[in-house]
Design a protein around this motif. Sequence first.
Motif, PDB file in Angstrom:
ATOM      1  N   GLN A   7     101.047  62.929  97.496  1.00  0.00           N
ATOM      2  CA  GLN A   7     102.014  63.200  96.776  1.00  0.00           C
ATOM      3  C   GLN A   7     103.086  62.185  96.988  1.00  0.00           C
ATOM      4  O   GLN A   7     104.065  62.447  95.827  1.00  0.00           O
TER       5      GLN A   7
ATOM      6  N   ASN B 154      96.323  74.179 102.642  1.00  0.00           N
ATOM      7  CA  ASN B 154      97.968  73.383 102.558  1.00  0.00           C
ATOM      8  C   ASN B 154      98.686  74.790 102.556  1.00  0.00           C
ATOM      9  O   ASN B 154     100.235  73.999 102.904  1.00  0.00           O
TER      10      ASN B 154
ATOM     11  N   ASP C   6     104.301  69.564  88.640  1.00  0.00           N
ATOM     12  CA  ASP C   6     103.776  69.762  89.477  1.00  0.00           C
ATOM     13  C   ASP C   6     103.412  68.665  91.402  1.00  0.00           C
ATOM     14  O   ASP C   6     102.948  68.743  91.840  1.00  0.00           O
TER      15      ASP C   6
ATOM     16  N   GLY D 188     103.264  76.706  96.469  1.00  0.00           N
ATOM     17  CA  GLY D 188     101.789  76.563  95.417  1.00  0.00           C
ATOM     18  C   GLY D 188     101.054  77.586  96.246  1.00  0.00           C
ATOM     19  O   GLY D 188      99.632  78.092  95.789  1.00  0.00           O
TER      20      GLY D 188
ATOM     21  N   GLN E 241     105.836  70.540  99.121  1.00  0.00           N
ATOM     22  CA  GLN E 241     104.717  70.782 100.117  1.00  0.00           C
ATOM     23  C   GLN E 241     104.114  69.790 101.146  1.00  0.00           C
ATOM     24  O   GLN E 241     104.587  70.161 102.222  1.00  0.00           O
TER      25      GLN E 241
ATOM     26  N   LYS F 124     103.925  69.772  94.450  1.00  0.00           N
ATOM     27  CA  LYS F 124     103.910  68.771  95.495  1.00  0.00           C
ATOM     28  C   LYS F 124     103.852  68.256  96.806  1.00  0.00           C
ATOM     29  O   LYS F 124     103.592  67.713  97.500  1.00  0.00           O
TER      30      LYS F 124
END
Length: 476
Positions: free
Chosen positions: A60, A403, A235, A463, A242, A239
């Motif tokens: 990511q 995750n 995204d 997420g 995250q 991500k």
Amino acid sequence: MVSIEAEHNPSAVESGKAAVKNVDDDGREKRTGTFLTASAHIITAVIGSGVLSLAWALAQLGWVAGTISLVMFAIITYYTSTMLADCYRSPDPITGTRNYTYMAVVRAYLGGKQVQLCGLAQYVNLVGVCIGYTITASISLGAIERSNCYHYKGHSAKCLVSHYPYMAAFGIVQIILSQIPNFAKLSFLSIIAAIMSFSYASIGIGLAIATVASGKIGKTELTGTVIGVDVTASDKVWKSFQAIGDIAFSYAYTTILTNIQDTLRSSPPENKVMKQATLAGVSTTTVFYMLCGCIGYAAFGNNAPGDFLTDFGFFEPFWLVDFANACIALHLIGAFQVYAQAVFEFVENQCNKKWPENKFINKEYSLNIPLLGKCRVNLFRLVWRTIYVIMATIVAMIFPFFNAILGLLGALGFWPLTVYFPVSMHIVQTKVKKYSPRWLALQLLVLVCLVVSVLAAIGSIVGLINRVRTYKPFTA
């Protein structure tokens, strides 16, 4: 002066000496922890399930941001951990009064509402980690069943496995282990768990190296996943945030640093041994993290799985994948206890103080258990710890998201427990002058880490929301 009883009964003197030898200067049970046991506790706590998500995290963030993030989180964790280690005794780090828990340390240096804020952050994080480890252990156990299915039926077979029986089995094991009375008795479990950590991390690294050597590697980028090709623009943002949370979680252990330090012998000074153990633990784990993250990303590229052992980045040799997943489950059995014991100790100490005469809470019974010998059983400990494990297992069954859970836990625990409180207490302890260059630098560190934690939390929440929309609980 020798007592009259001692004059007529020499054994009384001997028993008195033995009693003195078995307690520390504050009257508590004598500590026997060493650099080795502390390092084992740290490695057990740090090299956890988070290591398996680092290839995904690098996918990511990309080579540049991903590698820098791994190194920076390691440096910050070590730096602030040394500050926290110095605060174990107050006001002097070597001769001061012992503080047995993280909250007690905060109470000694900061006081006021900050003690309650510390307790909230710490115990929410500890409970969350227990839930996260229950999820991860069940996924690893389920992966063994799936691995065997893929081996015999083919890699494209639909090998559906329910994780709920494995969560229940993990919970039953934890109910039994939770009767270990306190943190100091966990050394054997932590050493076994640390060995398991090295085992599955090494297997993951070895399989990734084999994949890279075979030439069947994924496409990698300096900036990670490509917008419009691998992910959408939104995204990519969420991500990436995250992923930062996942990296923060992979270094999180300051929640139990004081508990670990409280197991160390008084000589040499606990803060010096704890700093050495922290350096050894964080250095060792960072090497593994760099290898797992970087080699894993090199092997799978931008399509790196969230967990490259349980999401089947590798199918063969199936027996080695099975062994690695078994090691994960065994490690998490010990890691669960390392975190849970801090919760148990807090609740039981509070109850003991509030109801000191209550026999249900305070009385212990001696029982002869086959194979284990004579054991001391406390009914309150038996009931409450059992309920705690059952509740953690039920919550894990409702929200089995790997995750996103890791990222959120990392984000919630990193800033307050790894950065804010250690830095604030260090400023008070060393009397750093307000607005001095050192004070400003420390405040900047706190501010930057706060921004990073907030962004990581937002990414993880997004997420989780995306997963919850399509998830049906208690289905295979």
